[in-house]
Design a protein around this motif. Structure first.
Motif, PDB file in Angstrom:
ATOM      1  N   GLY A  67       0.837  -0.903   0.111  1.00 13.58           N
ATOM      2  CA  GLY A  67      -0.052  -0.032  -0.162  1.00 13.58           C
ATOM      3  C   GLY A  67       0.498   1.152   0.029  1.00 13.58           C
ATOM      4  N   LYS A  69       3.802   1.846  -1.067  1.00 11.93           N
ATOM      5  CA  LYS A  69       4.166   0.924  -2.333  1.00 11.93           C
ATOM      6  C   LYS A  69       3.510   1.710  -3.977  1.00 11.93           C
ATOM      7  N   ALA A  70       2.382   1.255  -3.269  1.00 18.83           N
ATOM      8  CA  ALA A  70       1.394   2.111  -4.535  1.00 18.83           C
ATOM      9  C   ALA A  70       1.529   4.055  -4.146  1.00 18.83           C
ATOM     10  N   ALA A  73       4.389   5.427  -5.545  1.00 23.28           N
ATOM     11  CA  ALA A  73       3.811   5.757  -6.962  1.00 23.28           C
ATOM     12  C   ALA A  73       3.232   6.307  -8.019  1.00 23.28           C
TER      13      ALA A  73
ATOM     14  N   LEU B  50       2.489  -3.032 -10.721  1.00 24.73           N
ATOM     15  CA  LEU B  50       3.284  -1.560 -10.401  1.00 24.73           C
ATOM     16  C   LEU B  50       4.794  -1.635 -10.469  1.00 24.73           C
ATOM     17  N   PHE B  53       5.614  -0.207 -13.360  1.00 23.54           N
ATOM     18  CA  PHE B  53       6.458   1.631 -13.530  1.00 23.54           C
ATOM     19  C   PHE B  53       7.839   1.438 -12.334  1.00 23.54           C
ATOM     20  N   PHE B  80       1.088   3.102 -14.046  1.00 20.54           N
ATOM     21  CA  PHE B  80       0.476   3.147 -12.779  1.00 20.54           C
ATOM     22  C   PHE B  80      -0.508   3.953 -13.343  1.00 20.54           C
ATOM     23  N   PHE B  83      -2.235   0.501 -13.205  1.00 21.61           N
ATOM     24  CA  PHE B  83      -1.622   0.266 -11.963  1.00 21.61           C
ATOM     25  C   PHE B  83      -3.880   0.449 -11.477  1.00 21.61           C
TER      26      PHE B  83
END
Lengths: 248, 248
Positions: A67, A69-70, A73, B50, B53, B80, B83
């Motif tokens: 989570g 990491k997302a 990003a 992800l 990315f 991304f 994702f």
């Protein structure tokens, strides 16, 4: 407030605006020194966004959970879209984005190389401190820009949500282990020192930009105003460090 | 063409569709094994985006020019957003994206760790080969999905422009120095080998997904069809390597 007359005439544009702040790009850019300063500014800002993209994508690898990491990003992608808007503007005013960015690449790359975070929390503090100082700085500069450039600069400084995320994670880490706070406070001071030393190098190298920064091209250097700007930025930094639970 | 009757009744949905391919998500998901397979698929695809990315953002650092760097950053941002669409869909069907992604994280991380490119060209070949194989694979799978999931999967496989960019750069490098071609051909073979070995691990671990891959949940395993799918993917890979100027 260098030109109170203009500020009174166009209070809706920018309070305390210089002559240029009341103009649009087409009018203001007729002055070659102003045009050069804006190209520098957009180039520096664009490279800064690209470097921020890279840094956040790199930090995403240190994220303790998927989570987190997302979340990083997502912020990286937002920085990339700011980069796109800036390079599109450079293209629209017939400037090559790469040429505009190149003078600032070394200072920003050096800054990031010399302040590579060694863990997830250092990365968060760096992103938060770095973005905040850059954002304060560009907001100060924006007040001196023509209305079109000012709108663009303020748009790309729009919060990417990083601030709240970093504050929340860092505070929780310090609460869990107060010794973390001492280490991160030292780290934040190092970041501020490196940022100032790179900024000084850029200012010394780029005449048009520097002249604009300190009171607008038309008004020439005003060192007292530069001093006040740095005080305001430093003060805001101190407040942010306190919000993080760190002594600045 | 396991269910020619359905395919004839709904030729607009997907030629050669199984029963499920002619249904929407709400209908198809009533079957728990199908639902589990789609959650697996979306989780694998989301983690893949992800990871893509991160890989592209990392490769951007190897870019020889600022323009190349910006190009890779743009592709990373596009991955991304794919994702995001996948995790939004998982959320919309009341599945936790992290839980859905986690079973696939190790295989994808291992693949990326074991195939870290040592230079810019290896990075381009990897992105091109990897994206193309993944895209071929997901397109094969899409034909077996309900109409809603199929539309989403095909949308996130939309070309991010990476293909042409990589082909152009790699061909130019081989023209400039033909020895580069030999090294990159070996590299592409290693990538294909690693990808297959990780894919086998995933297929062995995830029953619902594997069952769907080979002929639709309702039809059970059909090893001949899996064999044909792998032949089609390998053939397409060989053609792409030739387009790059490499012997597969």
């Amino acid at each position: 407030m260098e030109t109170p007359d203009n500020a009174t005439e166009h209070p809706e544009e920018a309070p305390g605006a210089t002559g240029i702040a009341a103009q649009d790009w087409a009018t203001a850019a007729a002055e070659p020194q102003y045009r050069a300063a804006v190209v520098d500014l957009l180039g520096a800002l664009a490279y800064g966004e690209l470097a921020a993209f890279e840094r956040l994508a790199e930090d995403a690898k240190l994220a303790p959970t998927l989570g987190d990491k997302a979340e990083l990003a997502k912020m990286a992608a937002a920085e990339f879209h700011h980069f796109e808007r800036l390079t599109e503007r450079l293209g629209a005013i017939d400037e090559d984005p790469t040429t505009a960015m190149e003078p600032f690449a070394k200072a920003l790359d050096d800054f990031h190389r010399q302040t590579a975070p060694s863990d997830w929390l250092e990365g968060l503090v760096k992103a938060y401190v770095g973005d905040s100082i850059a954002s304060d700085f560009y907001r100060e500069v924006a007040a001196r820009l023509d209305s079109d450039t000012r709108a663009l600069v303020l748009a790309v400084l729009d919060d990417t949500g990083h601030g709240n995320f970093a504050v929340e994670k860092v505070r929780a880490a310090i609460e869990a282990d107060p010794r973390v706070g001492g280490r991160l406070a030292l780290w934040a001071r190092r970041l501020m020192g490196e940022a100032l030393s790179q900024a000084q190098r850029v200012v010394a190298d780029r005449d048009a930009l520097s002249t604009m920064l300190v009171g607008g091209v038309a008004d020439g250097f005003d060192l007292a105003e530069v001093g006040r700007m740095f005080s305001r930025i430093t003060e805001a930094h101190t407040k942010r460090m306190a919000a993080l639970g760190l002594a600045a």
